[in-house]
Write a protein that holds these residues in place. Structure first.
Motif, PDB file in Angstrom:
ATOM      1  N   ASN A  18       0.818  -1.207   0.000  1.00  0.00           N
ATOM      2  CA  ASN A  18       0.000   0.000   0.000  1.00  0.00           C
ATOM      3  C   ASN A  18       0.858   1.266   0.000  1.00  0.00           C
ATOM      4  O   ASN A  18       2.059   1.235   0.296  1.00  0.00           O
ATOM      5  CB  ASN A  18      -0.954  -0.008   1.202  1.00  0.00           C
ATOM      6  CG  ASN A  18      -0.203   0.020   2.522  1.00  0.00           C
ATOM      7  OD1 ASN A  18       0.236   1.057   2.993  1.00  0.00           O
ATOM      8  ND2 ASN A  18      -0.043  -1.154   3.137  1.00  0.00           N
ATOM      9  N   ASP A  19       0.230   2.372  -0.321  1.00  0.00           N
ATOM     10  CA  ASP A  19       0.950   3.643  -0.485  1.00  0.00           C
ATOM     11  C   ASP A  19       1.657   4.095   0.786  1.00  0.00           C
ATOM     12  O   ASP A  19       2.757   4.653   0.729  1.00  0.00           O
ATOM     13  CB  ASP A  19      -0.016   4.735  -0.945  1.00  0.00           C
ATOM     14  CG  ASP A  19      -0.519   4.516  -2.359  1.00  0.00           C
ATOM     15  OD1 ASP A  19       0.130   3.737  -3.094  1.00  0.00           O
ATOM     16  OD2 ASP A  19      -1.554   5.108  -2.726  1.00  0.00           O
ATOM     17  N   GLU A  20       1.040   3.852   1.942  1.00  0.00           N
ATOM     18  CA  GLU A  20       1.646   4.281   3.204  1.00  0.00           C
ATOM     19  C   GLU A  20       2.903   3.487   3.520  1.00  0.00           C
ATOM     20  O   GLU A  20       3.883   4.033   4.026  1.00  0.00           O
ATOM     21  CB  GLU A  20       0.636   4.169   4.346  1.00  0.00           C
ATOM     22  CG  GLU A  20      -0.524   5.144   4.251  1.00  0.00           C
ATOM     23  CD  GLU A  20      -0.041   6.591   4.271  1.00  0.00           C
ATOM     24  OE1 GLU A  20       0.867   6.897   5.074  1.00  0.00           O
ATOM     25  OE2 GLU A  20      -0.564   7.396   3.481  1.00  0.00           O
ATOM     26  N   GLU A  21       2.882   2.186   3.229  1.00  0.00           N
ATOM     27  CA  GLU A  21       4.090   1.388   3.440  1.00  0.00           C
ATOM     28  C   GLU A  21       5.180   1.819   2.472  1.00  0.00           C
ATOM     29  O   GLU A  21       6.359   1.884   2.841  1.00  0.00           O
ATOM     30  CB  GLU A  21       3.792  -0.110   3.260  1.00  0.00           C
ATOM     31  CG  GLU A  21       5.016  -0.984   3.513  1.00  0.00           C
ATOM     32  CD  GLU A  21       4.752  -2.474   3.367  1.00  0.00           C
ATOM     33  OE1 GLU A  21       5.715  -3.231   3.128  1.00  0.00           O
ATOM     34  OE2 GLU A  21       3.583  -2.889   3.503  1.00  0.00           O
ATOM     35  N   ILE A  22       4.805   2.130   1.229  1.00  0.00           N
ATOM     36  CA  ILE A  22       5.779   2.621   0.244  1.00  0.00           C
ATOM     37  C   ILE A  22       6.470   3.885   0.761  1.00  0.00           C
ATOM     38  O   ILE A  22       7.698   4.025   0.672  1.00  0.00           O
ATOM     39  CB  ILE A  22       5.100   2.903  -1.109  1.00  0.00           C
ATOM     40  CG1 ILE A  22       4.643   1.583  -1.752  1.00  0.00           C
ATOM     41  CG2 ILE A  22       6.031   3.656  -2.045  1.00  0.00           C
ATOM     42  CD1 ILE A  22       3.809   1.780  -3.010  1.00  0.00           C
ATOM     43  N   LYS A  23       5.681   4.768   1.329  1.00  0.00           N
ATOM     44  CA  LYS A  23       6.225   6.015   1.878  1.00  0.00           C
ATOM     45  C   LYS A  23       7.185   5.723   3.034  1.00  0.00           C
ATOM     46  O   LYS A  23       8.273   6.311   3.122  1.00  0.00           O
ATOM     47  CB  LYS A  23       5.080   6.909   2.349  1.00  0.00           C
ATOM     48  CG  LYS A  23       5.526   8.231   2.951  1.00  0.00           C
ATOM     49  CD  LYS A  23       4.316   9.044   3.411  1.00  0.00           C
ATOM     50  CE  LYS A  23       4.756  10.343   4.078  1.00  0.00           C
ATOM     51  NZ  LYS A  23       3.592  11.128   4.582  1.00  0.00           N
ATOM     52  N   TYR A  24       6.782   4.816   3.928  1.00  0.00           N
ATOM     53  CA  TYR A  24       7.623   4.452   5.070  1.00  0.00           C
ATOM     54  C   TYR A  24       8.941   3.853   4.597  1.00  0.00           C
ATOM     55  O   TYR A  24      10.019   4.187   5.108  1.00  0.00           O
ATOM     56  CB  TYR A  24       6.875   3.454   5.956  1.00  0.00           C
ATOM     57  CG  TYR A  24       7.519   3.215   7.305  1.00  0.00           C
ATOM     58  CD1 TYR A  24       7.016   3.826   8.448  1.00  0.00           C
ATOM     59  CD2 TYR A  24       8.618   2.368   7.449  1.00  0.00           C
ATOM     60  CE1 TYR A  24       7.587   3.605   9.694  1.00  0.00           C
ATOM     61  CE2 TYR A  24       9.211   2.150   8.681  1.00  0.00           C
ATOM     62  CZ  TYR A  24       8.687   2.765   9.810  1.00  0.00           C
ATOM     63  OH  TYR A  24       9.275   2.551  11.027  1.00  0.00           O
ATOM     64  N   VAL A  25       8.852   2.950   3.610  1.00  0.00           N
ATOM     65  CA  VAL A  25      10.046   2.281   3.084  1.00  0.00           C
ATOM     66  C   VAL A  25      11.024   3.307   2.508  1.00  0.00           C
ATOM     67  O   VAL A  25      12.245   3.217   2.748  1.00  0.00           O
ATOM     68  CB  VAL A  25       9.652   1.242   2.019  1.00  0.00           C
ATOM     69  CG1 VAL A  25      10.876   0.796   1.214  1.00  0.00           C
ATOM     70  CG2 VAL A  25       8.987   0.037   2.670  1.00  0.00           C
TER      71      VAL A  25
END
Length: 606
Positions: A18-25
């Motif tokens: 998901n987009d939020e995990e992409i941002k965190y990564v």
């Protein structure tokens, strides 16, 4: 086809992260790049490797082992290399405690958790208060609630009621956490895609299906992929219960649950005595409450304590007393207590005596309405006035209100019936009536699912990091299994083959070393898409002298046993630390190698 959307009120069907995990990564990898530079390793941001640390299951052994394994990298400055941290079963208990601190990897949180592990258990009143709140929600109250409360209070010594989604807006100081479970019914059906379940701060769902829902909505009611009723999100106590409920698979484990109930009831008096010792005068005589319920609890707790003692005399006198207490109060099942001839008891084998004690303890739990009536009717004189406690070898005189009797009664009345139904991990199915070819009918037709310990499928969280969208380059697998330390990696290989996911080759011959494993095995990926796996058994020839010591350590630290003492905890922590110390240079070597492999992967992708 169901519309793919990231809004919290709908189901997301996609194998992408998901987009939020992409941002965190992305944010986390900028920190990893700085860490690499500190190690003298220069690389571009796109070449920073995705490294995942996996912790296997194994009850308290896994929780303590994971803690020691993380404590050493904290001291050796290795935590900065990790992008993901994933756990199953007992490892998730450790993770839950650590991640209560938003910056645990930079602070002394490991030391704090170690101190708690050696401290007192949580007061029974707090346990019952949490259980009452769960039951009061009018949601699916089952044995997982009890198990979560027990494991959190008895092993980790804290009832952490934060929710996983509360971590969704934290910065990227720590590795991204992933907790794992499985869906019990589909595991029995051997439906691989619809089994593995992962929970992260942002999203939870089935890794193999590519079906997810916002973690804040996990447990809420959905129909056709849309939210129909928002419910309160589970807290970390319940999450620990789900992730650590390996005994949910089959009623052969009823004896363990019964033992935990008696442990909660029987250990309270002595525990409270120790905690209040500074409040009492060392004079006078300690009075022991003589009501039937209190005496029964003490007797059964003592029976369980000596269930595996080869000396039959240690239990015979207790059985006689118990029989006298319960005559006329229990069903025919209980009559076996006083019909057991003394000489016959002496002739029974240890296995027979243990089975007898298990049968009796279960019968008494299920017949508590009769023998514990004094508690219910509040006729017991230990419900008010002076607090009667017992001790050994000294006399103590003090006064304190007795809170545990009504709490003990609540446990008996509300948890005992759950043992008969044996229902675990019941939660609303967010895929109910989803009409999509990617969701099997066996899943879409169920209004409820049952989430339990992932160790029943694979005793290590490989499936979450084998998702190709996570592009993991290096897997550091910490194995805390009780028996064959290679079973997890072979099970992961089988899972990858079934779902056609990249996985490095693992030679079958490695199983020959299961009784005397080395400290680290490297299964190297053959192409850029295949991750390299560093597999590290807890007890090995590097931190143990020989095969005999490895065997003794395994026998000493069983998965299902009473809480370890402080000395045992320190010893196990040191074994785990030593394993990480011994392999620090090897880990750094593999990090450098996967950077080169990642460059190849990126060049191939271009």
């Amino acid at each position: 086809m169901l519309k793919q959307t990231d809004t919290p009120e709908t189901v997301r069907l996609s194998h992408s992260i998901n987009d939020e995990e992409i941002k965190y990564v992305k944010e986390r990898k900028t920190l990893i790049k700085k860490w690499l530079e500190g190690q003298g390793i220069d690389c571009e941001l796109e070449d920073v490797p995705n490294i995942a640390l996996l912790g296997s299951g194994g009850g308290e052994r896994a929780a303590v082992g994971m803690l020691g394994s993380l404590h050493q990298p904290e001291q050796d400055n290795l935590l900065g290399s990790l992008l993901y941290m994933c756990g199953v079963s007992g490892t998730t208990w450790c993770m839950s405690s650590l991640y209560s601190d938003p910056d645990w990897s930079l602070n002394k949180r490991c030391d704090e958790v170690i101190k708690k592990l050696k401290g007192p258990t949580v007061d029974l009143s707090k346990i019952v208060e949490w259980l009452k709140s769960r039951k009061g929600l009018n949601q699916e109250f089952n044995l997982t609630d009890f198990w979560g409360a027990f494991t959190a209070s008895y092993y980790m010594k804290e009832m952490n009621t934060r929710c996983l989604s509360e971590e969704a807006h934290r910065n990227s100081t720590n590795p991204y956490p992933i907790y794992s479970a499985i869906e019990l019914e589909h595991n029995k059906l051997d439906c691989t895609k619809a089994v593995w379940f992962e929970m992260t701060p942002h999203e939870s769902g089935f890794s193999g299906l590519g079906a997810f829902v916002s973690t804040s909505c996990l447990g809420s009611q959905f129909e056709g992929g849309a939210l129909t009723e928002k419910r309160k999100e589970m807290d970390m106590v319940l999450l620990q219960g789900i992730c650590g409920s390996a005994i949910a698979d089959g009623q052969r484990n009823i004896a363990e649950v019964i033992q935990w109930i008696w442990d909660l009831l029987g250990g309270i008096e002595s525990m409270m005595l120790k905690e209040n010792m500074n409040m009492v005068e060392r004079s006078g005589k300690v009075k022991v409450c003589e009501c039937v319920p209190s005496r029964v609890v003490r007797c059964v707790s003592e029976l369980i304590k000596y269930a595996e003692d080869p000396d039959p005399l240690k239990t015979r006198e207790v059985i006689t007393t118990l029989g006298q207490l319960l005559e006329g109060l229990v069903s025919s099942k209980g009559e076996m207590l006083w019909n057991m001839d003394p000489e016959r008891w002496k002739r029974t084998t240890l296995v027979e005596r243990k089975k007898f004690i298990e049968t009796v303890s279960l019968a008494l739990i299920l017949s508590s309405d009769s023998w514990a009536k004094d508690w219910k009717d509040k006729r017991c004189n230990c419900n008010d006035g002076p607090k009667y406690m017992m001790t050994t070898g000294q006399t103590v005189n003090f006064s304190i209100t007795n809170f545990w009797i009504p709490d003990g009664w609540w446990i008996l009345q509300n948890i005992s019936p759950l043992v008969q139904t044996w229902e675990w991990g019941t939660t609303s199915n967010f895929l109910f009536k989803v009409q999509d070819t990617r969701v099997p009918e066996s899943m879409a037709s169920k209004e409820k699912i049952h989430l339990v310990d992932a160790a029943l499928k694979i005793n290590s969280p490989y499936p979450s990091v084998l998702r190709t969208s996570r592009k993991v380059d290096l897997i550091i697998s910490l194995d805390f299994s009780e028996e064959d330390p290679f079973e997890t990696v072979f099970s992961a290989k089988k899972y990858a083959d079934e779902l056609k996911l990249p996985f490095p080759p693992v030679k079958e011959s490695v199983r020959e070393e299961k009784d005397h494993p080395k400290g680290c095995y490297v299964f190297e990926g053959r192409c850029p898409e295949e991750p390299t796996v560093m597999h590290m058994p807890l007890f090995n020839l590097q931190n143990c002298q020989d095969e005999d010591e490895i065997k003794k350590e395994r026998e000493k630290y069983k998965t299902l046993q009473l809480h370890y003492g402080a000395q045992e905890i320190d010893h196990l922590l040191e074994k785990a630390r030593a394993n990480m110390r011994n392999n620090r240079d090897r880990i750094l070597e593999q990090i450098k190698m996967v950077i080169q492999r990642r460059k190849k992967r990126m060049s191939v992708a271009q």
